[in-house]
Write an enzyme that holds these catalytic residues in place. Structure first.
Site, PDB file in Angstrom:
ATOM      1  N   CYS A  99      24.633  47.779  86.569  1.00  8.55           N
ATOM      2  CA  CYS A  99      25.376  48.831  85.874  1.00  8.55           C
ATOM      3  C   CYS A  99      24.624  49.230  84.615  1.00  8.55           C
ATOM      4  O   CYS A  99      24.122  48.368  83.891  1.00  8.55           O
ATOM      5  CB  CYS A  99      26.773  48.312  85.521  1.00  8.55           C
ATOM      6  SG  CYS A  99      27.778  49.522  84.644  1.00  8.55           S
ATOM      7  N   HIS A 144      32.623  52.001  92.055  1.00  8.30           N
ATOM      8  CA  HIS A 144      31.963  51.541  90.829  1.00  8.30           C
ATOM      9  C   HIS A 144      32.172  52.566  89.708  1.00  8.30           C
ATOM     10  O   HIS A 144      32.598  52.216  88.597  1.00  8.30           O
ATOM     11  CB  HIS A 144      30.468  51.326  91.110  1.00  8.30           C
ATOM     12  CG  HIS A 144      29.678  50.907  89.917  1.00  8.30           C
ATOM     13  ND1 HIS A 144      29.207  49.621  89.765  1.00  8.30           N
ATOM     14  CD2 HIS A 144      29.265  51.593  88.811  1.00  8.30           C
ATOM     15  CE1 HIS A 144      28.549  49.534  88.618  1.00  8.30           C
ATOM     16  NE2 HIS A 144      28.562  50.723  88.031  1.00  8.30           N
ATOM     17  N   GLU A 145      31.879  53.833  89.994  1.00 11.08           N
ATOM     18  CA  GLU A 145      32.026  54.879  88.976  1.00 11.08           C
ATOM     19  C   GLU A 145      33.497  55.126  88.651  1.00 11.08           C
ATOM     20  O   GLU A 145      33.857  55.332  87.485  1.00 11.08           O
ATOM     21  CB  GLU A 145      31.342  56.177  89.423  1.00 11.08           C
ATOM     22  CG  GLU A 145      29.852  56.057  89.658  1.00 11.08           C
ATOM     23  CD  GLU A 145      29.059  55.482  88.487  1.00 11.08           C
ATOM     24  OE1 GLU A 145      29.504  55.585  87.322  1.00 11.08           O
ATOM     25  OE2 GLU A 145      27.977  54.915  88.733  1.00 11.08           O
ATOM     26  N   HIS A 148      34.843  52.801  86.028  1.00 10.87           N
ATOM     27  CA  HIS A 148      34.520  53.171  84.646  1.00 10.87           C
ATOM     28  C   HIS A 148      35.574  54.103  84.067  1.00 10.87           C
ATOM     29  O   HIS A 148      35.983  53.947  82.913  1.00 10.87           O
ATOM     30  CB  HIS A 148      33.148  53.837  84.557  1.00 10.87           C
ATOM     31  CG  HIS A 148      32.011  52.892  84.758  1.00 10.87           C
ATOM     32  ND1 HIS A 148      31.912  51.672  84.121  1.00 10.87           N
ATOM     33  CD2 HIS A 148      30.900  52.995  85.515  1.00 10.87           C
ATOM     34  CE1 HIS A 148      30.814  51.066  84.477  1.00 10.87           C
ATOM     35  NE2 HIS A 148      30.163  51.844  85.334  1.00 10.87           N
TER      36      HIS A 148
END
Length: 176
Positions: A99, A144-145, A148
């Site tokens: 990351c 994953h994004e 965030h």
């Protein structure tokens, strides 16, 4: 919205510094399409290219808006505004992830192997809701994004760290 990497070099938008994991905060929905938003998309594109990323969330650059970019191929990225995970499979795959906001670490993360996702795309200057199914690697990158935008990182998702190890990594990143 598909953007070509040439857009990153089309003007003098300045690149903000990367936000490390301990400082990532949950984002607010994108409500309006305006010049500011389009400049922020350019900034995110520049950031992703500068850090040689596969994808980048707006809040990784300190932009408090719910969007991220994911590389489609060598020339283009797709922008996902106000993304949601509609449905996720119960089948999980565990793999190492890196990351941009957690430099120097690769951590094991379990993620759904298949997801149904929705997001706003820009069509003729308006938001249009889109749905698509992602599997395998594409599902992993989307999730994953998406994490965030929820204020999370691979440190929060890692299946290999205990509480003390998480705290140690966060303290290490906070000192930078």
């Amino acid at each position: 919205m598909i953007i070509n990497i040439k857009l990153a070099y089309s003007d003098k938008v300045l690149l903000k510094s990367l936000v490390l994991a301990p400082r990532i905060k949950q984002t607010m929905p994108v409500k309006h399409i305006d010049d500011t938003l389009l400049q922020e998309v350019k900034m995110a594109l520049k950031g992703c290219l500068a850090y040689d990323g596969i994808g980048i969330a707006a809040n990784q650059l300190g932009i408090n808006k719910s969007f991220f970019l994911i590389r489609k191929d060598e020339e283009t990225f797709r922008v996902y505004f106000n993304p949601k995970v509609v449905k996720a499979s119960k089948t999980l795959l565990t793999e190492k992830e890196a990351c941009l906001s957690v430099p120097r670490y690769q951590l094991l993360v379990s993620r759904a192997d298949e997801i149904l996702a929705s997001w706003d795309d820009i069509v003729d200057g308006c938001f249009v809701r889109v749905e698509e199914t992602f599997t395998g690697y594409d599902a992993r990158v989307f999730l994953h994004e998406y994490d965030h935008l929820q204020g999370m990182s691979i440190i929060d998702r890692s299946c290999e760290l205990n509480r003390a190890e998480r705290r140690k990594i966060l303290q290490d990143l906070s000192r930078r």
